[in-house]
Design a protein around this motif. Sequence first.
Motif, PDB file in Angstrom:
ATOM      1  N   PRO A 356     -53.973  -0.843 -57.775  1.00 29.98           N
ATOM      2  CA  PRO A 356     -53.575   0.748 -58.554  1.00 29.98           C
ATOM      3  C   PRO A 356     -55.219   1.593 -58.215  1.00 29.98           C
ATOM      4  O   PRO A 356     -55.625   0.361 -57.420  1.00 29.98           O
ATOM      5  N   ARG A 357     -54.572   2.815 -58.294  1.00 29.18           N
ATOM      6  CA  ARG A 357     -55.864   3.490 -57.706  1.00 29.18           C
ATOM      7  C   ARG A 357     -56.725   4.078 -59.139  1.00 29.18           C
ATOM      8  O   ARG A 357     -56.387   4.967 -59.503  1.00 29.18           O
ATOM      9  N   HIS A 358     -58.116   3.624 -58.492  1.00 33.76           N
ATOM     10  CA  HIS A 358     -59.081   3.599 -59.773  1.00 33.76           C
ATOM     11  C   HIS A 358     -59.606   4.829 -59.410  1.00 33.76           C
ATOM     12  O   HIS A 358     -60.180   4.880 -58.311  1.00 33.76           O
ATOM     13  N   MET A 359     -60.114   5.425 -60.899  1.00 35.00           N
ATOM     14  CA  MET A 359     -61.606   6.277 -60.328  1.00 35.00           C
ATOM     15  C   MET A 359     -62.856   5.635 -61.199  1.00 35.00           C
ATOM     16  O   MET A 359     -62.687   4.819 -61.374  1.00 35.00           O
ATOM     17  N   ARG A 360     -63.792   6.543 -60.318  1.00 37.70           N
ATOM     18  CA  ARG A 360     -65.253   5.973 -60.993  1.00 37.70           C
ATOM     19  C   ARG A 360     -66.062   6.383 -61.532  1.00 37.70           C
ATOM     20  O   ARG A 360     -64.935   7.599 -61.765  1.00 37.70           O
TER      21      ARG A 360
END
Length: 443
Positions: A356-360
């Motif tokens: 998945p594309r995760h946020m910091r």
Amino acid sequence: MKARFLSLWNRINASYWFWPATFCLAAFCLALLTLHLDRSGMADSLAEVAAIVPARPDGASTMLQVIAGSMIGVAATVFSITIAAVAYASGTYGPRLLTNFMEDRGNQLSLATFIGTFVYAIMILRSVRGEDERPSTVQDAMASTLPGFVPQLSLLVATAMMLAAVGMLVFFLNHVPSSIRINVVLERIGERLIRQIRDRFLEEGDAIDVERPNGGWPVAAGRSGYVEVIDYSGLSDIAREHDIDVMIDRQSGDFVHPKVTLARYCGGSGADNAIESALQSCFVLSGLRTPQQDLRFLIDELVEIALRALSPGINDPFTAITALHWLGAATAQLGCRELARAPDDSDDEDKRRIHPRHMRFADYVGIGFGSARSAVATSPKAALAMYDAMEDCATTMRQSRVADILAEGERLIMQVRTNLAGPDLAMVEARHEAFAATCSLRG
């Protein structure tokens, strides 16, 4: 398929038709059951109860007509009050809050109770036979020793439902003004946000850099809309079945159009239209954002309330302060959790197939505190409250993330210096120095 069901449930949960329709069906079935008990003689034992006075046909008809007429009138009034409250809240606090009020279970059940009682009363009313009327069947003639036919048990149940509806009306009249109070609105948003953070990010820990494979064959969106639901388990099943790796390039809440890439896949036997269609079906697009999987949506709601409260036309810093407090509580939760490992994107195998594309954490800080910064900087009280909230975050989160909070504090004081002057500026600068000292000790 699971994503479609999740999207459907989200729409049902935010509708005013589901519970009224369910209560109507339940009232219809209950009416058939109680009438059967009355006609079969199973309810004749009620005549032995001294406290229950048998009703005559004329009295029963009048009572049922009053119940049915009053319930449909009250239902119309309740619906009008609900729409007025929703319109006021969405216009005052922001249109995105309309979803929260549409999902309010108290409003839905209140409307459903009145409509269900109306349906039940109408169903029983049609079975009451006057003393001068001839019975239509032998069973009807044998159903009562009194002239005519009065379903005593059904009438008793109708009376109980009427009393329950009166109690629901009292609850509704208290619930509506309470639900649109700004502190209650903020509490519900904040608690829901914190609950979703805990459910989505189960593990506590520092950030882990997860490498995402490059390249692969793209999966286009196919149409325009917001990504509402992503079926991670469905993507995992497809990846295992076809021996591929899936890289998700979009998150819930992102807007896409037909040629935008939702995901990429590599491995297997190469590009395959069947695989692309299967992966595409795991993404549900809609015309609006929902809080079902989109944490940013709930954060934006808190920020929007703060921005509206600090606008020159409203100038209500105390509402903005409450919004910042809940924003700080949610940020503290994010600061303690591993944001690159969510329960819905884990793989049972050693090799992870879904990426998945995760946020910091810094991204969440920017979406929350950063988005409210420009308006907060115009109010000394709000600026002090924001430093308090960020300091509380810094003292409870992982040390590796304190630098992100400290950086946001630096940006806030830079913004404050362009908006405030004199004693107000000196007071905020003193608070900033105390905040920076606390963050330095933590870092």
